[in-house]
Design an enzyme around this catalytic site. Sequence first.
Site, PDB file in Angstrom:
ATOM      1  N   TYR A   1      95.206 -37.249   2.687  1.00 53.11           N
ATOM      2  CA  TYR A   1      95.504 -38.927   2.574  1.00 53.11           C
ATOM      3  C   TYR A   1      95.040 -39.137   4.109  1.00 53.11           C
ATOM      4  CZ  TYR A   1      97.862 -43.081   2.749  1.00 53.11           C
ATOM      5  OH  TYR A   1      98.166 -44.927   3.077  1.00 53.11           O
TER       6      TYR A   1
ATOM      7  N   SER B   1      96.239 -46.643   7.133  1.00 55.43           N
ATOM      8  CA  SER B   1      97.274 -46.219   7.849  1.00 55.43           C
ATOM      9  C   SER B   1      97.914 -45.286   8.968  1.00 55.43           C
ATOM     10  CB  SER B   1      97.555 -45.098   6.196  1.00 55.43           C
ATOM     11  OG  SER B   1      98.870 -44.522   6.334  1.00 55.43           O
TER      12      SER B   1
END
Length: 267
Positions: A142, A129
């Site tokens: 995250y 990501s």
Amino acid sequence: MSKVVLITGGSSGIGKSIGEFLIEKGYTVYGTSRNPKNYSDSKFPIIALDVTKNETIVSAIQHVVNTEERVDVLINNAGVGVTGAIEEIPESEIKANFETNFFGPINVIKAVLPQMRKQQSGLIINITSIAGYMGLPYRGVYSASKGALEILTEAFSMELKRFNINITSIAPGDFATNIASGRYHAPVLKDSPYKAPYENTLKMMDAHVDEGQDPLLMAKAVYRIINKRKPKVHYKIGEFMQKFSIVLKRILPDRIYEKMLMNHYKL
């Protein structure tokens, strides 16, 4: 001979888009899910695999090898989101996130490497990501799990080169998928000192996903990478400003970059 591709988390979202696109291009594709019976209408086989359970990893890869006698491309796509002030996210949820986003991909890679060494070829793609390149407010856990997978990819790349096995990471920005529904959201507590900024950031994150790009862009990027003789170690796929934010992090002083992020999130 058609290349054999295994995609973890291939039943929905980015994984599904990648699988369907590669099928159209003539690849043999296997996807995975914890509950494959829910996806009987899939355009490619969905087999049982839970990245947090090593026995299912071994079983799934053995199934593909027994059926196709090879695995040419592994796409580590399975992942989960988590949001919240780091102080308020239970330790169990932090560990669970790393189990899926970090340790899971490691164990899938470990399970597929003996077959790729036997073939003397292979490509591993880790879906990370853009959030993994920076510590984002209320997405810190995250960001950390995806950032760890980026660094791991670099180390693996050097270790696997002698076996003619390439490994790369693709860091997507915001794409229109159902990832928000699968996230662990730390609850917005009425008496929390983070209540207002977390609540506002949560709404902004959900809006970014809803307005995100078509996952087909990721599928096309994966297709191009598979067909490169020497893929790069890292790729970023997303809107210009999302990718440019990584460049800015490299060139701006830390506090100026931090202020820029805080302004973006209205903190």
